[in-house]
Design an enzyme around this catalytic site. Structure first.
Site, PDB file in Angstrom:
ATOM      1  NE  ARG A  83      -3.241   2.598   2.656  1.00  0.00           N
ATOM      2  CZ  ARG A  83      -3.257   3.427   3.696  1.00  0.00           C
ATOM      3  NH1 ARG A  83      -2.684   3.078   4.831  1.00  0.00           N
ATOM      4  NH2 ARG A  83      -3.853   4.589   3.622  1.00  0.00           N
ATOM      5  CG  HIS A 127      -1.315   9.039   3.404  1.00  0.00           C
ATOM      6  ND1 HIS A 127      -1.464   7.709   3.719  1.00  0.00           N
ATOM      7  CD2 HIS A 127      -0.877   9.633   4.545  1.00  0.00           C
ATOM      8  CE1 HIS A 127      -1.114   7.497   4.984  1.00  0.00           C
ATOM      9  NE2 HIS A 127      -0.751   8.668   5.505  1.00  0.00           N
ATOM     10  CE1 TYR A 301       0.009   2.848  13.603  1.00  0.00           C
ATOM     11  CE2 TYR A 301      -2.026   3.888  12.885  1.00  0.00           C
ATOM     12  CZ  TYR A 301      -0.764   3.399  12.602  1.00  0.00           C
ATOM     13  OH  TYR A 301      -0.274   3.445  11.324  1.00  0.00           O
TER      14      TYR A 301
END
Ligand code: IFM
Length: 465
Positions: A83, A127, A301
């Site tokens: 990715r 992103h 996370y």
């Protein structure tokens, strides 16, 4: 062995895929090569005091020049998929108009190199590196940026669509909208209220328009990456519980409700009052945003423990910002990574099971990021023995396997990150990689976690041989 035992490798279903993830601004460098235009992060990094040590992504990991070496690392790791993200300012240096061929050529070479190595490319279209020229015209606060995003998507998919099987429209729009436009810790560094809420909406509209462009080009594996949070109250007091509800709106419902429940978040008026006036919404937006997806990417996370905080009325900036009157509290009972993030793996299972329960229309899940920043050092034997990261990955992968056993349809997992890289406002101080990058020499050095992950992948293949 069952998935809940935390020694040894967790077990995943046949067909489950593994990968590693990165993002353009964090690794590419070559900020002024190949006709690339400036992004909001180039600008932000140059503003004094914004980024630790005045770091920039000008060189980063120099992946732009070293991509062959990086693909070789992926091949030796044995991943099924990689990715990466495409830098919009490489494709459209000023955010609109015809494509910059040299920019697309770079991704063309990268994709071919991946395919030649037997690795399936998974491209994220956004992103966080918005062309600065678009920010100068209002950035995500204005609908025009969503329309430009669709135009850019068409240019990319026209060039790469024949070889990229998996597409992700946006990465963590929560960060783009709220960290970028409300609390100003990411580019463009704004502290606004309505502007941030408008940005959130326009990001979702941009996603919807990009999905449409990808479908028109024949794409069949399309998703968005979100970072929903597992939010826990610091105490059971009414004030803390109310703070968690406000945080739920901001972190989760703003994104998940329009995407997977066909509605705007129910609590928005309680959370933001008049600021959430909806004036940036148009008829038909919900249908556009809620178009069916093939998967939802989840980045996870850590859990966030929330306590109520008073309005900061003495701070004029806070009055205009999206202020949800919450604060994150420290946990004494668990280890924290160098990001200061608590390590509580079972919350990964809880989040996924809860999401599936709350959103029956949730498409299959792909974990598009998970990993930890640790205090890595090179030992006397010249290696990085990152035992804390190995523990983190093993325990979170067991937690993921437990979610699958509990009935959540999870199709794949990407570790964050293939290599140490530019961690936004933290500069290069935080290392998330399973490969170490020496920022003086730019040499790559696989860590123990890289070898552990490689062994996990081998074990998975053998189990299903
Ligand atoms: O490095 C980031 C990435 O860009 C987005 N998700 C979280 C990671 C760690 O903070």
């Amino acid at each position: 062995m069952t998935a809940t035992e935390t020694t040894g490798f967790p077990r995943f279903p046949r067909g489950f895929f593994f990968g590693a993830a990165t993002a353009s601004y964090q690794i590419e460098g070559a900020f002024d090569e190949g006709g690339r235009g400036p992004s909001i992060w180039d600008t932000y990094c140059r503003e004094p005091g914004r980024v630790a040590d005045g770091a920039t992504g000008d060189v980063a990991c120099d992946h732009y020049h070293r991509y062959r070496e990086d693909v070789a690392l992926l091949r030796d790791l044995g991943v099924d998929s990689y990715r990466f993200s495409i830098a919009w300012p490489r494709v459209q240096p000023r955010g609109s108009g015809k494509a910059n061929a040299e920019g697309l050529d770079f991704y063309d070479r990268l994709v071919d190199e991946l395919l030649a190595s037997g690795i399936a490319p998974a491209a994220t279209l956004y992103h966080w590196d918005l062309p600065q020229a678009l920010e100068d015209r209002g950035g995500w606060r204005v609908r025009e940026t969503a329309e430009r995003f669709a135009e850019y998507t068409r240019l990319v998919v026209d060039r790469l669509g024949d070889r990229v099987p998996r597409w992700i429209t946006l990465n963590e729009p929560f960060c783009s909208a709220f960290v970028g436009y409300a609390i100003g810790r990411h580019a463009p560094g704004a502290r606004e209220g309505r502007g941030a809420l408008a940005a959130a909406h326009h990001l979702l509209v941009g996603h919807g328009l990009a999905v449409r462009a990808l479908r028109e080009a024949g794409a069949t594996d399309v998703g968005i990456t979100l970072n929903p949070d597992r939010l826990l109250p610091a105490t059971q007091s009414p004030a803390d519980l109310a703070a968690v509800r406000r945080a739920e709106t901001l972190h989760n419902d703003v994104w998940l409700d329009p995407l997977f429940a066909g509605r705007y978040p129910r609590n928005e008026a309680d959370t933001w009052g008049e600021m959430a006036d909806g004036s940036y919404r148009e008829e038909g937006d919900l249908e556009l945003i809620g178009a069916p997806l093939d998967f939802v990417g989840i980045n996870y996370y850590r859990p966030i423990t929330i306590a109520a905080a008073p309005h900061q009325e003495e701070d004029p900036a806070a009055r205009t910002a999206v202020d949800i009157r919450v604060r994150e509290t420290w946990r004494e009972d668990v280890r924290h990574t160098t990001m200061g993030w608590p390590v509580v793996p079972h919350t990964f299972t809880d989040l996924l099971v809860d999401l599936k329960g709350r959103y029956p229309e949730l498409p299959p899940v792909v974990i598009t990021e998970n990993g930890s920043a640790e205090d890595d050092t090179v030992a006397e034997d010249g290696q990085v023995h990152d035992a804390d990261r190995v523990d983190y990955l093993r325990d979170h992968l067991h937690a993921l396997a437990a979610a699958i056993e509990a009935g959540v349809d999870v199709r794949g997992y990407y570790v964050w990150s293939l290599m140490d890289n530019f961690e936004w406002a933290f500069g290069y101080a935080k290392r998330f990689g399973i490969v170490r990058v020496d920022y003086d020499t730019l040499q790559r050095l696989p860590k123990d976690s890289y070898r552990w992950y490689r062994d996990l992948l081998t074990d998975h293949r053998q189990a299903h041989a």
